[in-house]
Structure formats: C-alpha cells, structure tokens
Design a protein around this motif. Structure first.
Motif, PDB file in Angstrom:
ATOM      1  N   SER A  10     -14.217  -8.532   0.726  1.00  0.00           N
ATOM      2  CA  SER A  10     -12.856  -8.799   1.181  1.00  0.00           C
ATOM      3  C   SER A  10     -11.975  -9.218   0.021  1.00  0.00           C
ATOM      4  N   GLU A  11     -12.516 -10.056  -0.872  1.00  0.00           N
ATOM      5  CA  GLU A  11     -11.733 -10.498  -2.016  1.00  0.00           C
ATOM      6  C   GLU A  11     -11.429  -9.344  -2.960  1.00  0.00           C
ATOM      7  N   ALA A  12     -12.332  -8.357  -3.020  1.00  0.00           N
ATOM      8  CA  ALA A  12     -12.124  -7.217  -3.914  1.00  0.00           C
ATOM      9  C   ALA A  12     -11.092  -6.248  -3.366  1.00  0.00           C
ATOM     10  N   PHE A  13     -10.800  -6.380  -2.055  1.00  0.00           N
ATOM     11  CA  PHE A  13      -9.879  -5.448  -1.426  1.00  0.00           C
ATOM     12  C   PHE A  13      -8.444  -5.669  -1.893  1.00  0.00           C
ATOM     13  N   SER A  14      -7.796  -4.607  -2.271  1.00  0.00           N
ATOM     14  CA  SER A  14      -6.352  -4.644  -2.506  1.00  0.00           C
ATOM     15  C   SER A  14      -5.844  -3.214  -2.442  1.00  0.00           C
ATOM     16  N   MET A  15      -4.573  -3.071  -2.061  1.00  0.00           N
ATOM     17  CA  MET A  15      -3.968  -1.746  -2.057  1.00  0.00           C
ATOM     18  C   MET A  15      -3.922  -1.215  -3.489  1.00  0.00           C
ATOM     19  N   ASN A  16      -3.937   0.118  -3.632  1.00  0.00           N
ATOM     20  CA  ASN A  16      -3.866   0.711  -4.955  1.00  0.00           C
ATOM     21  C   ASN A  16      -2.594   0.271  -5.664  1.00  0.00           C
ATOM     22  N   GLY A  17      -2.763  -0.296  -6.842  1.00  0.00           N
ATOM     23  CA  GLY A  17      -1.609  -0.770  -7.599  1.00  0.00           C
ATOM     24  C   GLY A  17      -0.970   0.329  -8.421  1.00  0.00           C
ATOM     25  N   GLY A  18      -0.059  -0.075  -9.312  1.00  0.00           N
ATOM     26  CA  GLY A  18       0.641   0.870 -10.156  1.00  0.00           C
ATOM     27  C   GLY A  18       1.603   1.746  -9.380  1.00  0.00           C
ATOM     28  N   ALA A  25       2.426   2.098  -3.544  1.00  0.00           N
ATOM     29  CA  ALA A  25       3.875   2.187  -3.692  1.00  0.00           C
ATOM     30  C   ALA A  25       4.386   3.589  -3.380  1.00  0.00           C
ATOM     31  N   LYS A  26       3.552   4.611  -3.664  1.00  0.00           N
ATOM     32  CA  LYS A  26       3.961   6.001  -3.434  1.00  0.00           C
ATOM     33  C   LYS A  26       3.446   6.552  -2.097  1.00  0.00           C
ATOM     34  N   ASN A  27       2.648   5.753  -1.385  1.00  0.00           N
ATOM     35  CA  ASN A  27       2.027   6.257  -0.146  1.00  0.00           C
ATOM     36  C   ASN A  27       2.113   5.237   0.983  1.00  0.00           C
ATOM     37  N   SER A  28       3.299   4.684   1.182  1.00  0.00           N
ATOM     38  CA  SER A  28       3.479   3.672   2.228  1.00  0.00           C
ATOM     39  C   SER A  28       4.632   4.039   3.156  1.00  0.00           C
ATOM     40  N   SER A 301       2.941  16.664   6.474  1.00  0.00           N
ATOM     41  CA  SER A 301       2.176  16.808   7.701  1.00  0.00           C
ATOM     42  C   SER A 301       1.485  15.482   8.033  1.00  0.00           C
ATOM     43  N   LYS A 302       1.113  15.322   9.296  1.00  0.00           N
ATOM     44  CA  LYS A 302       0.430  14.095   9.705  1.00  0.00           C
ATOM     45  C   LYS A 302      -0.914  13.946   9.004  1.00  0.00           C
ATOM     46  N   THR A 303      -1.615  15.057   8.813  1.00  0.00           N
ATOM     47  CA  THR A 303      -2.914  14.971   8.141  1.00  0.00           C
ATOM     48  C   THR A 303      -2.742  14.537   6.681  1.00  0.00           C
ATOM     49  N   GLN A 304      -1.733  15.056   6.011  1.00  0.00           N
ATOM     50  CA  GLN A 304      -1.457  14.625   4.638  1.00  0.00           C
ATOM     51  C   GLN A 304      -1.128  13.139   4.599  1.00  0.00           C
ATOM     52  N   LEU A 305      -0.336  12.706   5.571  1.00  0.00           N
ATOM     53  CA  LEU A 305       0.083  11.306   5.629  1.00  0.00           C
ATOM     54  C   LEU A 305      -1.118  10.391   5.855  1.00  0.00           C
ATOM     55  N   PHE A 306      -1.973  10.751   6.822  1.00  0.00           N
ATOM     56  CA  PHE A 306      -3.169   9.944   7.085  1.00  0.00           C
ATOM     57  C   PHE A 306      -4.083   9.919   5.868  1.00  0.00           C
ATOM     58  N   ALA A 307      -4.260  11.060   5.233  1.00  0.00           N
ATOM     59  CA  ALA A 307      -5.174  11.144   4.095  1.00  0.00           C
ATOM     60  C   ALA A 307      -4.665  10.317   2.918  1.00  0.00           C
ATOM     61  N   SER A 308      -3.384  10.444   2.608  1.00  0.00           N
ATOM     62  CA  SER A 308      -2.834   9.706   1.468  1.00  0.00           C
ATOM     63  C   SER A 308      -2.821   8.206   1.739  1.00  0.00           C
ATOM     64  N   HIS A 309      -2.539   7.833   2.993  1.00  0.00           N
ATOM     65  CA  HIS A 309      -2.536   6.409   3.320  1.00  0.00           C
ATOM     66  C   HIS A 309      -3.949   5.843   3.281  1.00  0.00           C
ATOM     67  N   ARG A 311      -6.375   6.758   1.405  1.00  0.00           N
ATOM     68  CA  ARG A 311      -6.790   6.551   0.015  1.00  0.00           C
ATOM     69  C   ARG A 311      -6.073   5.352  -0.597  1.00  0.00           C
ATOM     70  N   ALA A 312      -4.780   5.237  -0.351  1.00  0.00           N
ATOM     71  CA  ALA A 312      -4.024   4.117  -0.921  1.00  0.00           C
ATOM     72  C   ALA A 312      -4.542   2.780  -0.407  1.00  0.00           C
ATOM     73  N   ALA A 313      -4.939   2.755   0.880  1.00  0.00           N
ATOM     74  CA  ALA A 313      -5.378   1.503   1.486  1.00  0.00           C
ATOM     75  C   ALA A 313      -6.861   1.240   1.294  1.00  0.00           C
ATOM     76  N   GLY A 314      -7.679   2.300   1.290  1.00  0.00           N
ATOM     77  CA  GLY A 314      -9.123   2.110   1.305  1.00  0.00           C
ATOM     78  C   GLY A 314      -9.844   2.394   0.013  1.00  0.00           C
ATOM     79  N   GLU A 315      -9.149   2.919  -0.987  1.00  0.00           N
ATOM     80  CA  GLU A 315      -9.835   3.279  -2.232  1.00  0.00           C
ATOM     81  C   GLU A 315     -10.486   2.072  -2.890  1.00  0.00           C
ATOM     82  N   GLY A 316      -9.811   0.926  -2.809  1.00  0.00           N
ATOM     83  CA  GLY A 316     -10.357  -0.270  -3.444  1.00  0.00           C
ATOM     84  C   GLY A 316     -11.710  -0.665  -2.875  1.00  0.00           C
ATOM     85  N   LEU A 317     -11.852  -0.569  -1.557  1.00  0.00           N
ATOM     86  CA  LEU A 317     -13.122  -0.890  -0.902  1.00  0.00           C
ATOM     87  C   LEU A 317     -14.219   0.080  -1.326  1.00  0.00           C
ATOM     88  N   VAL A 318     -13.881   1.368  -1.317  1.00  0.00           N
ATOM     89  CA  VAL A 318     -14.858   2.394  -1.682  1.00  0.00           C
ATOM     90  C   VAL A 318     -15.276   2.235  -3.146  1.00  0.00           C
TER      91      VAL A 318
END
Length: 361
Positions: A10-18, A25-28, A301-309, A311-318
C-alpha cells in the motif's frame, strides 16, 4: 484506538508521476469529468452545511485534499472549494478579502510531489503545502482543519488482508488478484479490512477536523444491493488477472508470483459508508448523493480510456510486485482483451457518489 498498520504494498502505491504518455497527469480524463460533475453539488453542500461559526473561528481557512496524486485534478477541485467557501462568506455579509486559505495536499510518500509542486499555478489564491503519508493515520494536529476533501481515493485499502496472501488460510486467493469473484472467505476478509480501515479513517479525521467542519468524499463504488461479483471493478481486474495468468503460462512471470499478488481496493456501497459513519458517531451525514455518469471524450474509445487509466493507476502496484520488465507486455495485452470483449466492462455496475459529513460538536 491503536494505530492502523499499513502494508509495504500500500505504501508503494502511487499514481504514475511525471508527464509522460502513461502518467496520471495525462490519463485522468475520467477524474476530471467527476470534478466538473461535482462542482455544483459541492458548492450547494458548502452553502447549506458550512457553519458561520466555523468561518469566523479563524482568518485562515484550512483545507486538506487527501489522495491528491500529481495534478491537475486536485487543483481544479481546490479552486471549486475556494469559490464555494468565499461565496458562503460573502452570503453572510462578510468581507471575503480578509480570508486566507491554506491548502494541504496529501498522498502516499512515493507520490510525485515534485510534479505536483511544479504544476502549481503561480497566481494561486492559497498557501500550499505537501503532507506525505497514509490518510489511514494522523496527518494534522487536533482541531486544525476546517474542510477535508477526497476524490476517488478512499476505495484504496491500507493493505491487502493478511489472510488473502497466506496459503495456509481458507482465504488464500490462489489464481486471482481481486476479491469480488473469489470465495466467500476472501470476500469476507476484504469486507473486514474495509471496515477496519474506514473505522480508523473516521477516527483520525474526527480528531483533526474542527467542530462544525466538513468532510466531502467522492467515492467510486457499487450500488446498494449489488453483489461484489457484479461490480465493474471486478470485471476489469478479472481481465487484468487473466493477463497475468497468460504471462505465467508463457513463463514471463511465475504462477506463484501471481498467486501472491492482490489488489488492495474495495468497492463500497453507500449503505456501507453510512453504517461506518454511524458506528463512529463523530459525524452527521448531511447527504449521500449519486453522481451523473461521466462520458468519455469523443476522440477516445471506452476501451482505450479504461486501459490507459488502469495503467496510470495500477502500474505502480504491478511494478512493485513483478518488476518493470513486464509492464508494456501486460498492459498491451490488457487493452487487447478489453477490445475483444468491450461489452464485458459495460455490463459491470459502478457508481460514483458524494458523501457530505459534518463534525459534530
């Protein structure tokens, strides 16, 4: 009440920075739509529920935005809050020119605060400060905050329930990364973790917020009475989990590594929030209101939106659990699967709702 333990995950979790192509910032876009959709509701909530005594208690009005991420949405939210407080001040016949604002931006320690601070407007109408740390712990002195705001943040748990990652318990979540399509034992473990987290969240906020102060929570969750398995989050994480299992079958990652990975997120219902507030007893529920659905931009598209979001939200966890080598392959596969079954995500039930709480005297 004993301090809540938080996990390293949980502590390691953060949205993709930069500000790169996969950055938050580019996918919100979805979150920006929520900010716009809630502006009038927040203004109405502040006009109707912010006590004049709270306004007059100090010439400095302190606002905390919990789970601020890296911007720009936190700045839009803060501006909306400032406008609403100033309007309330003026509606009471008071001179808002003498009112000063201090805004605290809070998120986990790994959050890209440098990006956040670089994005601050030079002509802002408030003093800004960063407050690193989990909002499941104390962040501010006693009775020092007049208003707390949090948007799309409280669905993140303080930790993955311990028993879910323990192969010696009935709640071991083998072969899955999320709780909602799993066994009753796993679901109950997540429900218990949510209840513990929310209990402590309300406990510490009750100490920090002045009597008569407001807490405004924008939450993504599931409708009352909706089974966890029918939530949209369940479907999106099922797809991500299937992608990880595909990589395990290819030998890119080990199956054991997938078995030990779980997402620390819980989709709560408005009724669950109401029950937690009533158990706490320090806040009155002024309103709980569903928000209108946010439409994606016409050129995405909705699929592009879900996919980009995702990654922006979950990449840190992965990245924290598997390393960065699999990121491109994993999220490319995730988008491909979304495009192959767009109706699957559409069938999931999801709501966003605004909770307005007032600190009791």
């Amino acid at each position: 009440m004993a301090e809540l333990e938080t996990s390293k995950l949980s502590e390691a979790f953060s949205m993709n920075g930069g500000d790169g192509p996969n950055s938050y910032a580019k996918n919100s876009t979805l979150q920006r739509g929520v900010v716009d959709a809630t502006k009038e509701l927040l203004s109405k909530a502040i006009a109707e529920n912010l006590d004049i005594e709270t306004l007059l208690s100090s010439k400095t009005f302190h606002i905390a935005d919990l789970g601020c991420s890296v911007g720009p949405n936190t700045f839009f939210s803060v501006e909306n809050l400032l406008e609403a407080v100033e309007f309330k001040y003026q509606s009471q016949g008071l001179n808002s020119q003498i009112l000063e604002f201090q805004v605290f931006f809070n998120d986990h320690t790994p959050n890209d605060f440098n990006m956040l601070f670089k994005s601050l407007a030079e002509n802002r109408r408030y003093y800004a400060a960063g407050v690193p740390g989990s909002f499941y712990g104390r962040l501010f002195p006693n009775a020092s905050i007049q208003m707390v705001h949090s948007s799309y943040a409280t669905h993140w748990l303080s930790r993955v329930p311990k028993e879910v990652a323990d192969r010696n318990t009935p709640a071991w979540n083998k072969g899955r990364i999320y709780y909602s399509n799993s066994t009753d034992e796993v679901v109950m473990a997540y429900e218990a973790q949510y209840a513990e987290d929310m209990e402590y969240f309300l406990h510490v906020r009750a100490q920090e917020i002045v009597h008569g102060g407001l807490m405004l929570l924008i939450i993504i969750g599931r409708p009352n009475g909706t089974p966890h398995s029918d939530s949209r989050a369940n479907i999106t994480f099922q797809i991500l989990g299937s992608c990880l299992m595909d990589l395990a079958r290819k030998g890119t990652v080990s199956e054991e590594k997938v078995d030990s990975f779980n997402v620390p997120m819980y989709c709560m219902s408005p009724q669950e929030v109401e029950a937690a507030v009533e158990r706490n007893g320090c806040f009155s529920i002024e309103s709980i209101e569903n928000l209108p659905a946010v439409k994606p931009p016409d050129n995405v598209s909705k699929t592009q939106l879900f996919a980009s979001h995702m990654r922006a939200a979950g990449e840190g966890l992965v990245k924290h659990h598997f390393g960065e080598e699999i990121l491109d392959e994993l999220f490319d596969l995730y988008q491909k699967k979304l495009e192959e079954q767009p109706s699957a995500v559409e069938s999931g039930k999801s709501i966003s709702f605004l909770v307005v709480l007032k600190r009791k005297a």
